[in-house]
Design a protein around this motif. Structure first.
Motif, PDB file in Angstrom:
ATOM      1  N   ALA A  48      -4.119 -12.723   8.390  1.00  0.00           N
ATOM      2  CA  ALA A  48      -4.052 -11.676   9.156  1.00  0.00           C
ATOM      3  C   ALA A  48      -4.894 -11.964  10.398  1.00  0.00           C
ATOM      4  O   ALA A  48      -4.358 -11.698  11.411  1.00  0.00           O
ATOM      5  N   ARG A  49      -5.767 -12.871  10.426  1.00  0.00           N
ATOM      6  CA  ARG A  49      -7.078 -13.038  11.384  1.00  0.00           C
ATOM      7  C   ARG A  49      -6.652 -14.465  11.739  1.00  0.00           C
ATOM      8  O   ARG A  49      -7.301 -15.026  12.806  1.00  0.00           O
ATOM      9  N   GLY A 108     -14.409  -0.694   9.277  1.00  0.00           N
ATOM     10  CA  GLY A 108     -14.167  -0.783   7.897  1.00  0.00           C
ATOM     11  C   GLY A 108     -12.737  -0.693   7.378  1.00  0.00           C
ATOM     12  O   GLY A 108     -11.676  -0.707   8.053  1.00  0.00           O
ATOM     13  N   VAL A 109     -12.813  -0.442   5.856  1.00  0.00           N
ATOM     14  CA  VAL A 109     -11.333  -0.575   5.368  1.00  0.00           C
ATOM     15  C   VAL A 109     -10.865   0.935   5.395  1.00  0.00           C
ATOM     16  O   VAL A 109      -9.648   0.909   4.681  1.00  0.00           O
ATOM     17  N   ALA A 153      -2.224  -4.564  10.882  1.00  0.00           N
ATOM     18  CA  ALA A 153      -2.522  -4.753  12.398  1.00  0.00           C
ATOM     19  C   ALA A 153      -3.801  -4.688  12.857  1.00  0.00           C
ATOM     20  O   ALA A 153      -4.391  -5.284  13.712  1.00  0.00           O
ATOM     21  N   LYS A 154      -4.814  -3.515  12.178  1.00  0.00           N
ATOM     22  CA  LYS A 154      -6.091  -3.267  12.687  1.00  0.00           C
ATOM     23  C   LYS A 154      -6.846  -4.892  12.211  1.00  0.00           C
ATOM     24  O   LYS A 154      -7.858  -5.199  13.341  1.00  0.00           O
ATOM     25  N   GLU A 155      -6.816  -5.681  11.337  1.00  0.00           N
ATOM     26  CA  GLU A 155      -7.436  -6.834  11.291  1.00  0.00           C
ATOM     27  C   GLU A 155      -6.837  -7.892  12.217  1.00  0.00           C
ATOM     28  O   GLU A 155      -7.625  -8.581  12.646  1.00  0.00           O
ATOM     29  N   VAL A 160     -10.258  -2.454  18.132  1.00  0.00           N
ATOM     30  CA  VAL A 160      -9.366  -1.468  17.274  1.00  0.00           C
ATOM     31  C   VAL A 160     -10.290  -0.875  16.046  1.00  0.00           C
ATOM     32  O   VAL A 160     -10.745  -1.534  15.422  1.00  0.00           O
ATOM     33  N   LYS A 161     -10.014   0.280  15.956  1.00  0.00           N
ATOM     34  CA  LYS A 161     -10.673   1.202  14.978  1.00  0.00           C
ATOM     35  C   LYS A 161      -9.665   2.215  14.409  1.00  0.00           C
ATOM     36  O   LYS A 161      -8.552   2.483  14.926  1.00  0.00           O
TER      37      LYS A 161
END
Length: 509
Positions: A231-232, A277-278, A343-345, A360-361
């Motif tokens: 993802a990254r 975070g998660v 998408a956040k990661e 992004v949070k």
């Protein structure tokens, strides 16, 4: 570059009503949620123009320039569903929840047709969808993502990097891992979420996605998750990776665990203070906060929203993008939770078309009263659909309570000394009940036991004179002796001392 640089698929582009023209960045505003159960529709109102020529948002009651009151009569966005309701027609489509996947689908009450995508005849979904995503009206994005994933799995996954530099991911002295904040400790440990530098890598789904060793195993055998490094954009294993190198699908979301995210990391009961975070399993979110937008580099809000759809639409079906030009921020809401997690990661610390660095949070709850009412009605619809999916009848009961009948009040815990919470007196309900027993007198203490107790308390002991056989009393504490019984002995015990005194004995030597 891949799917990011080319033209967007029509299904992934914002709806025409959501594309503002020149002037104010936003041309329509959600004002209400209407419709019957299972057929909720968001109502959008167009901006109004004052006599002075100033354009105002629909939510403004006075002109921003001359303070003139908003004229009577609102101009709404007439989608097919709203037009049908104005004509007095009924909407044939209705939403339901699949009991196997716990996802929303739509069915036609006349034809029996069923589909995952929201039909255009139902109009726009509620402004805020609560627990379950509904999708965008008329969109076929879900089907396109399924087709893409099927195409990706016909090829092996590509290695995104030839090797991973261990100096960047294995630091000496930073091996203490905090399971609550999901990160390593140490001042020299630089978190990607807190970094102000652009990310060195980025995933390109069109080029990098493919089959891995995880696709050959069933989740029933061993639970598999998505690759965080993929993802990254930095996985060096490619097709040999033990995790998925593709996008989360509807089936993945149906099998998702509430206590972990799509990467297998444990979620927590509360969000972190910085909303990173998660995420939280108590208040799950499908909406991402995006900050750092540079509105001055774009022609208008239309271009910004189109850019946001292009970049964030690469990772899953986007339900809505709420752009707030005054704060240069946006909120991206996905239909499914796992796509939002992916998408956040993938997008954190990335750059958009104008090279602006975004952060992004997780997004907090929308305080807008219209959004709160929309969430309340959407969740009530979802609860109704869940009960129907479980076979619970929602028809009215075939009986009615008698006129004037009141349900009994719920019992409350009682507290001692609180008259309002005291237990009720039920003696009148049991007139024939036996009266409580009267307290009985305690039996008299045996003489030997009483004598022993008195000796221990007062220090007096009873003795017999060797010559006369008379009884005398001796106090070991004071050394005193007497023929007369001390106080307590004369009333409770023997009378030997009195007989000796009457005989004229002089007492013990």
């Amino acid at each position: 570059e891949g799917s990011r640089a080319g033209a967007m698929d029509p299904a992934l582009q914002p709806a025409p009503d959501e594309q503002p023209a020149r002037g104010l960045p936003r041309k329509i505003t959600p004002v209400a949620t209407i419709g019957n159960t299972g057929q909720l529709i968001a109502v959008y109102e167009k901006n109004w123009r004052c006599e002075c020529g100033a354009e105002n948002y629909a939510s403004r009651r006075r002109c921003v320039r001359c303070r003139t009151r908003k004229p009577e009569g609102a101009e709404y966005v007439m989608d097919p569903a709203l037009e049908a309701l104005n004509r007095g027609e009924t909407i044939k489509w209705r939403e339901a929840i699949d009991p196997a996947s716990y996802q929303v689908y739509y069915y036609n009450e006349e034809t029996g047709e069923r589909r995952w995508e929201r039909p255009a005849e139902m109009g726009p979904a509620p402004h805020a969808t609560g627990w379950f995503g509904r999708g965008r009206a008329g969109s076929t994005a879900g089907r396109l993502y399924e087709e893409r994933n099927a195409r990706y799995l016909t090829r092996p996954a590509r290695k995104q990097k030839d090797f991973i530099d261990p100096k960047k991911y294995h630091l000496e002295g930073a091996q203490e891992y905090n399971i609550w904040y999901n990160r390593y400790l140490g001042d020299h440990w630089e978190s990607r979420a807190m970094s102000k530098d652009p990310a060195e890598t980025r995933v390109n789904i069109e080029k990098d996605a493919g089959q891995t060793r995880a696709d050959g195993l069933s989740n029933k055998q061993t639970k598999r998750y998505f690759c965080l490094h993929f993802a990254r954009g930095m996985c060096a294993k490619g097709s040999e990776c033990q995790f998925f190198h593709r996008l989360p699908t509807l089936l993945d979301n149906a099998e998702a665990e509430e206590l972990v995210d799509c990467f297998g990391r444990s979620r927590h009961s509360k969000h972190r203070d910085d909303m990173g975070g998660v995420g939280s399993f108590v208040k799950p979110s499908r909406t991402l906060f995006v900050g750092g937008l540079l509105k001055q580099k774009y022609a208008n809000g239309d271009e910004i929203k189109e850019t946001m759809f292009k970049h964030f639409g690469e990772f899953g079906e986007v339900e809505n993008i709420n752009y707030i030009p005054r704060l240069s921020i946006a909120f991206v809401r996905y239909r499914y939770r796992m796509n939002a997690e992916f998408a956040k990661e993938a997008m954190n610390n990335q750059t958009l078309d104008k090279e602006e660095l975004i952060n992004v949070k997780w997004a907090k709850d929308d305080p807008n009263p219209v959004a709160q009412e929309s969430i309340r009605r959407a969740d009530a619809d979802a609860l109704h659909a869940l009960l129907v999916a479980k076979g619970v009848s929602m028809e009215d009961a075939p009986f009615a309570y008698p006129a004037g009948y009141q349900l009994p009040a719920a019992k409350r815990p009682r507290a001692d000394g609180d008259s309002a919470l005291a237990y009720p007196d039920t003696d009148a309900q049991y007139p024939d009940a036996e009266q409580p027993m009267e307290p009985q007198e305690e039996p008299e203490e045996p003489e030997a036991v009483a004598r022993q107790r008195h000796e221990q308390e007062e220090g007096w002991t009873e003795h017999e004179d060797a010559e006369t056989g008379a009884v005398f009393f001796f106090n070991a504490s004071t050394g005193e002796s007497t023929w007369d019984p001390p106080p307590g002995f004369e009333d409770e015990f023997c009378d030997g001392g009195g007989e000796a005194e009457e005989e004229g004995a002089d007492g013990p030597a």
